[in-house]
Design a protein around this motif. Structure first.
Motif, PDB file in Angstrom:
ATOM      1  N   GLU A   1      74.232  15.312 -38.916  1.00 43.59           N
ATOM      2  CA  GLU A   1      74.606  14.442 -38.054  1.00 43.59           C
ATOM      3  C   GLU A   1      75.312  13.721 -37.671  1.00 43.59           C
ATOM      4  OE1 GLU A   1      73.657  15.616 -34.724  1.00 43.59           O
ATOM      5  OE2 GLU A   1      72.264  16.763 -34.834  1.00 43.59           O
ATOM      6  N   ILE A   2      76.274  12.831 -37.457  1.00 40.15           N
ATOM      7  CA  ILE A   2      76.828  12.386 -37.940  1.00 40.15           C
ATOM      8  C   ILE A   2      76.400  10.304 -37.031  1.00 40.15           C
ATOM      9  CG2 ILE A   2      79.123  13.765 -38.210  1.00 40.15           C
ATOM     10  CD1 ILE A   2      80.471  11.652 -36.234  1.00 40.15           C
ATOM     11  N   ASN A   3      75.704  10.394 -36.278  1.00 44.11           N
ATOM     12  CA  ASN A   3      74.881   9.279 -35.884  1.00 44.11           C
ATOM     13  C   ASN A   3      73.791   9.170 -36.248  1.00 44.11           C
ATOM     14  OD1 ASN A   3      77.491   8.787 -33.129  1.00 44.11           O
ATOM     15  ND2 ASN A   3      76.805  10.784 -33.157  1.00 44.11           N
ATOM     16  N   ALA A   4      73.904   7.910 -36.550  1.00 43.86           N
ATOM     17  CA  ALA A   4      72.525   7.350 -37.669  1.00 43.86           C
ATOM     18  C   ALA A   4      71.910   5.834 -36.587  1.00 43.86           C
ATOM     19  CB  ALA A   4      72.984   7.410 -38.895  1.00 43.86           C
TER      20      ALA A   4
ATOM     21  N   GLU B   1      80.627  19.771 -37.897  1.00 45.26           N
ATOM     22  CA  GLU B   1      80.549  19.413 -36.577  1.00 45.26           C
ATOM     23  C   GLU B   1      81.849  19.460 -35.533  1.00 45.26           C
ATOM     24  OE1 GLU B   1      81.194  14.716 -34.809  1.00 45.26           O
ATOM     25  OE2 GLU B   1      83.080  15.973 -36.285  1.00 45.26           O
ATOM     26  N   PRO B   2      82.885  19.507 -35.909  1.00 42.80           N
ATOM     27  CA  PRO B   2      83.605  19.575 -34.803  1.00 42.80           C
ATOM     28  C   PRO B   2      83.436  20.922 -34.232  1.00 42.80           C
ATOM     29  CG  PRO B   2      84.790  20.073 -36.928  1.00 42.80           C
ATOM     30  CD  PRO B   2      83.466  19.672 -36.910  1.00 42.80           C
ATOM     31  N   LEU B   3      82.976  21.364 -34.710  1.00 44.50           N
ATOM     32  CA  LEU B   3      81.935  22.928 -33.603  1.00 44.50           C
ATOM     33  C   LEU B   3      81.160  21.805 -32.392  1.00 44.50           C
ATOM     34  CD1 LEU B   3      82.706  25.505 -32.471  1.00 44.50           C
ATOM     35  CD2 LEU B   3      80.975  26.601 -33.944  1.00 44.50           C
ATOM     36  N   ALA B   4      80.293  21.671 -33.678  1.00 43.81           N
ATOM     37  CA  ALA B   4      79.738  20.680 -32.648  1.00 43.81           C
ATOM     38  C   ALA B   4      79.724  19.873 -31.123  1.00 43.81           C
ATOM     39  CB  ALA B   4      78.320  20.257 -33.126  1.00 43.81           C
TER      40      ALA B   4
END
Lengths: 299, 299
Positions: free
Chosen positions: B59-62, B120-123
């Protein structure tokens, strides 16, 4: 009696290309029920039991009566609707007007003409809640201290909104916290990114931008005012912070009439003047002047 | 392996003022778990049980790990978050990257690197459904036949969307009805004012305007794409037809990974090229060329 709305001023300038008699806020008395063929949609609808002489207000959207939307009892988005004084139907700044009987609602004796004439805009203000439920504890603001913003502030006063505007004298009219925009950024109550719901009632690009700025991530911006042409919008902000922008137009009359009958809202402070219908053109000019709130036309 | 996203191209042009290593779509292997002080937020979070050597996506948001939003397990709107390769955190177009262990999810053996790199883009595509539930029977369209629009069309294919774009060759890639925009107005399936939900994935003012035009009254426009600067919007249309405009950014990884594991979506057709990380700059240039879809960087 009819009320001059900012929409009337816009229509007079050419908005929506309307030709005809203006006016969509009114209270009146039934003068006659047109004799129509049995089954006529114009006279039909099952609500035609109101007698001549009854004091009424009237929903402004007159639907076809037969489409799927009208069948649910809600003609506000009927694709072939006429709208009193706005689309294809002469309006209320006149001695007489005509609406389907099903659009009319009797006004209780306890509600004066000076209050009842506000049913349409009050219904529109309460319509915000149809489009965006506002649970207790929500932090909300209204942007714009004109007639519309003040009316929304009064309608939603129990939810303790902050009213943001440019005119301290107008802000003082609403029984809610009023924030003058010049000092807005020094007030912690309107910090950027903190509000759950912001209702835009200024119709200006600046108001739209301020509303976006005030909202928390995943907050809701309710657009209530008429915007002209293309409004420049920071769409990236809507995406990144996952804002919902929700349009709201007309509301239902019954809850508005109930609110007026309860006596808990006093809209008379919004009245700048009551003028004879004979002087309607002057009244329209006055209504456009800065600082003027509601002007009513009386027969 | 990492994927070049249009956002990378925007960031390289100065969007959001990011300085650092780009890249937020990746699949990789855990090389090491940093030795951190006990209680460190960077290493903590209870999901740090993944062993060195595990193949993961992240997940890219930390998030900060302590605010009210992070406490709910959703750091996507944490006000002090960093975002991999986008905000304050070096990204995935590199030999190594660093994320908090709680951000990582193990990739099942049945999902290849070439599929997992799309998590990520599919999410993000599936994130549309978090912001706008789409019940069966809804009439929906997606505007834009670039990588994002195609991915959304594939993710939502069971809901039978119409994909509206300008490139017949791209439209043909998605297993849904594709409508070339030039003939759009001659197709009854995309008549004005008829759709329940339109997803804007072109990031253009024209796309926004077309989306508004296609929606029925009280329909929902989901903004999914990055817009630049101020987008001119017909706000009056939003008010009169009571449209909801809903921003959507990141989605949850678990449902996306499940969808890939099910084998029901084949994203490989979106891959234009796989290039060595050593040639990342050339790959970025190629990714910006017309007709090019996803370019992957491989270590």
């Amino acid at each position: 009696m009819s009320g001059i709305c900012n929409t009337d001023l816009e229509l007079a300038r050419g908005y929506m290309g309307f030709r005809g008699t203006l006016g969509h806020e009114f209270v009146g008395v039934i003068e006659s029920v047109a004799a129509s063929p049995i089954g006529s949609l114009e006279s039909g609808g099952g609500a035609s039991t109101l007698a001549v002489g009854t004091r009424v207000v009237g929903e402004i959207n007159a639907g076809c009566g037969t489409c799927a939307l009208c069948a649910t009892g809600d003609s506000r988005h009927c694709p072939t609707r006429t709208v009193l004084g706005i689309v294809g139907r002469d309006g209320a700044h006149a001695d007489l007007l005509r609406l389907p009987p099903r659009n009319l609602i009797a006004v209780p004796d306890g509600v004066s003409d000076l209050q009842a004439v506000f049913v349409e805009p009050l219904a529109a203000a309460l319509g915000v809640l149809e489009r965006c439920p506002i649970p207790a504890g929500c932090r909300i603001a209204i942007i714009g201290d004109g007639k519309l913003g003040l009316l929304i502030a009064m309608a939603l006063a129990p939810r303790q909104p902050i009213l943001v505007g440019k005119h301290p004298d107008k802000l003082a009219l609403a029984p809610v916290e009023g924030i003058s925009i010049d000092e807005a950024r020094r007030r912690t109550s309107v910090r950027s990114g903190k509000l759950d719901v912001v209702i835009e009632a200024s119709g200006s690009a600046d108001g739209f931008a301020l509303a976006l700025d005030l909202l928390r991530p995943q907050g809701t911006l309710v657009l209530k005012s008429t915007f002209h042409g293309a409004t420049p919008v920071d769409a990236a902000r809507i995406v990144v912070d996952e804002i919902s922008v929700v349009g709201s137009r007309c509301g239902r009359f019954a809850p508005a009439l109930q609110l007026l009958a309860s006596g808990s809202v006093d809209l008379s402070r919004l009245i700048s003047d009551v003028v004879s219908l004979d002087h309607a053109e002057d009244a329209m000019r006055d209504a456009a002047k800065p600082g003027v709130l509601k002007i009513l036309l009386s027969r």
